[in-house]
Design a protein around this motif. Structure first.
Motif, short mmCIF file in Angstrom:
data_model
loop_
_atom_site.label_atom_id
_atom_site.label_comp_id
_atom_site.label_asym_id
_atom_site.label_seq_id
_atom_site.Cartn_x
_atom_site.Cartn_y
_atom_site.Cartn_z
N ASP A 93 38.24 55.20 47.71
CA ASP A 93 38.02 53.91 48.38
C ASP A 93 37.27 52.94 47.47
O ASP A 93 37.61 51.76 47.41
CB ASP A 93 37.26 54.09 49.68
CG ASP A 93 38.12 54.69 50.79
OD1 ASP A 93 39.36 54.56 50.71
OD2 ASP A 93 37.54 55.27 51.72
N ALA A 94 36.26 53.42 46.76
CA ALA A 94 35.49 52.56 45.86
C ALA A 94 36.39 52.05 44.73
O ALA A 94 36.30 50.87 44.33
CB ALA A 94 34.29 53.30 45.30
N LEU A 95 37.24 52.90 44.20
CA LEU A 95 38.17 52.48 43.14
C LEU A 95 39.15 51.44 43.67
O LEU A 95 39.41 50.43 43.02
CB LEU A 95 38.92 53.68 42.57
CG LEU A 95 39.96 53.34 41.50
CD1 LEU A 95 39.32 52.65 40.31
CD2 LEU A 95 40.70 54.60 41.07
N ALA A 96 39.70 51.67 44.87
CA ALA A 96 40.63 50.71 45.47
C ALA A 96 39.95 49.37 45.69
O ALA A 96 40.53 48.31 45.41
CB ALA A 96 41.18 51.26 46.79
N ASP A 97 38.70 49.37 46.15
CA ASP A 97 37.95 48.12 46.33
C ASP A 97 37.77 47.40 45.00
O ASP A 97 37.92 46.17 44.91
CB ASP A 97 36.58 48.39 46.95
CG ASP A 97 36.66 48.82 48.41
OD1 ASP A 97 37.73 48.64 49.04
OD2 ASP A 97 35.65 49.36 48.91
N ALA A 98 37.45 48.15 43.95
CA ALA A 98 37.26 47.55 42.62
C ALA A 98 38.57 46.94 42.11
O ALA A 98 38.57 45.83 41.54
CB ALA A 98 36.74 48.60 41.64
N ILE A 99 39.69 47.61 42.34
CA ILE A 99 40.99 47.08 41.91
C ILE A 99 41.30 45.79 42.65
O ILE A 99 41.72 44.80 42.05
CB ILE A 99 42.10 48.13 42.13
CG1 ILE A 99 41.91 49.28 41.13
CG2 ILE A 99 43.49 47.51 41.99
CD1 ILE A 99 42.78 50.49 41.41
N HIS A 100 41.06 45.76 43.97
CA HIS A 100 41.29 44.54 44.75
C HIS A 100 40.41 43.40 44.26
O HIS A 100 40.86 42.27 44.14
CB HIS A 100 41.04 44.80 46.24
CG HIS A 100 42.10 45.59 46.90
ND1 HIS A 100 43.37 45.13 47.13
CD2 HIS A 100 42.08 46.85 47.38
CE1 HIS A 100 44.09 46.05 47.72
NE2 HIS A 100 43.34 47.12 47.89
N GLU A 101 39.15 43.69 43.99
CA GLU A 101 38.22 42.66 43.53
C GLU A 101 38.67 42.08 42.19
O GLU A 101 38.69 40.85 42.00
CB GLU A 101 36.82 43.24 43.40
CG GLU A 101 35.77 42.21 43.06
CD GLU A 101 34.37 42.78 43.04
OE1 GLU A 101 33.56 42.29 42.24
OE2 GLU A 101 34.09 43.72 43.82
N VAL A 102 39.04 42.92 41.25
CA VAL A 102 39.49 42.44 39.94
C VAL A 102 40.79 41.65 40.07
O VAL A 102 40.98 40.63 39.41
CB VAL A 102 39.64 43.64 38.96
CG1 VAL A 102 40.34 43.21 37.69
CG2 VAL A 102 38.28 44.22 38.64
N ALA A 103 41.69 42.09 40.93
CA ALA A 103 42.97 41.40 41.12
C ALA A 103 42.78 39.99 41.67
O ALA A 103 43.60 39.11 41.40
CB ALA A 103 43.89 42.21 42.03
N ARG A 104 41.71 39.76 42.41
CA ARG A 104 41.43 38.42 42.97
C ARG A 104 40.78 37.48 41.97
O ARG A 104 40.72 36.28 42.21
CB ARG A 104 40.55 38.55 44.21
CG ARG A 104 41.26 39.11 45.43
CD ARG A 104 40.42 38.99 46.67
NE ARG A 104 39.23 39.82 46.62
CZ ARG A 104 39.13 41.06 47.10
NH1 ARG A 104 40.17 41.63 47.65
NH2 ARG A 104 38.01 41.73 47.01
N GLN A 105 40.28 37.98 40.87
CA GLN A 105 39.61 37.15 39.88
C GLN A 105 40.62 36.24 39.17
O GLN A 105 41.76 36.62 38.94
CB GLN A 105 38.87 38.01 38.84
CG GLN A 105 37.72 38.78 39.41
CD GLN A 105 37.06 39.68 38.38
OE1 GLN A 105 37.49 39.77 37.24
NE2 GLN A 105 36.00 40.36 38.80
N ASP A 106 40.13 35.06 38.80
CA ASP A 106 40.99 34.11 38.10
C ASP A 106 41.06 34.37 36.60
O ASP A 106 42.08 34.19 35.98
CB ASP A 106 40.47 32.67 38.31
CG ASP A 106 40.68 32.20 39.74
OD1 ASP A 106 41.65 32.67 40.39
OD2 ASP A 106 39.89 31.37 40.20
N GLY A 107 39.97 34.82 36.03
CA GLY A 107 39.90 34.99 34.58
C GLY A 107 40.44 36.33 34.11
O GLY A 107 40.87 37.17 34.89
#
Length: 71
Positions: free
Chosen positions: A53-67
């Motif tokens: 779950d923590a890894l999935a959250d991290a992937i979602h967070e990075v995917a939302r970043q613009d840079g």
């Protein structure tokens, strides 16, 4: 198991595995041989199930970043 196409010759498989009594989520690239057989490649990641779950959250967070990270 979940299968996602990566390109014409490869797919990514996400599956639950067990190793030495510990459960892991295994994310691995599979490729098609010239004989038409599907084989796992060494490209992949195995994460303890309790960290999935923590890894999935991290992937979602990075995917939302613009840079883009430059390392």
């Amino acid at each position: 198991m979940i299968q996602l196409p990566k390109n014409r010759k490869e797919e990514v498989r996400v599956r639950m595995r067990e190793h030495r009594g510990e459960r892991y989520v295994d994310v691995r690239t599979f490729y098609m041989t010239e004989r038409g057989e599907t084989r796992p490649s060494p490209k992949g990641l195995a994460v303890r199930a309790d960290l999935a779950d923590a890894l999935a959250d991290a992937i979602h967070e990075v995917a939302r970043q613009d840079g883009v990270d430059e390392d």
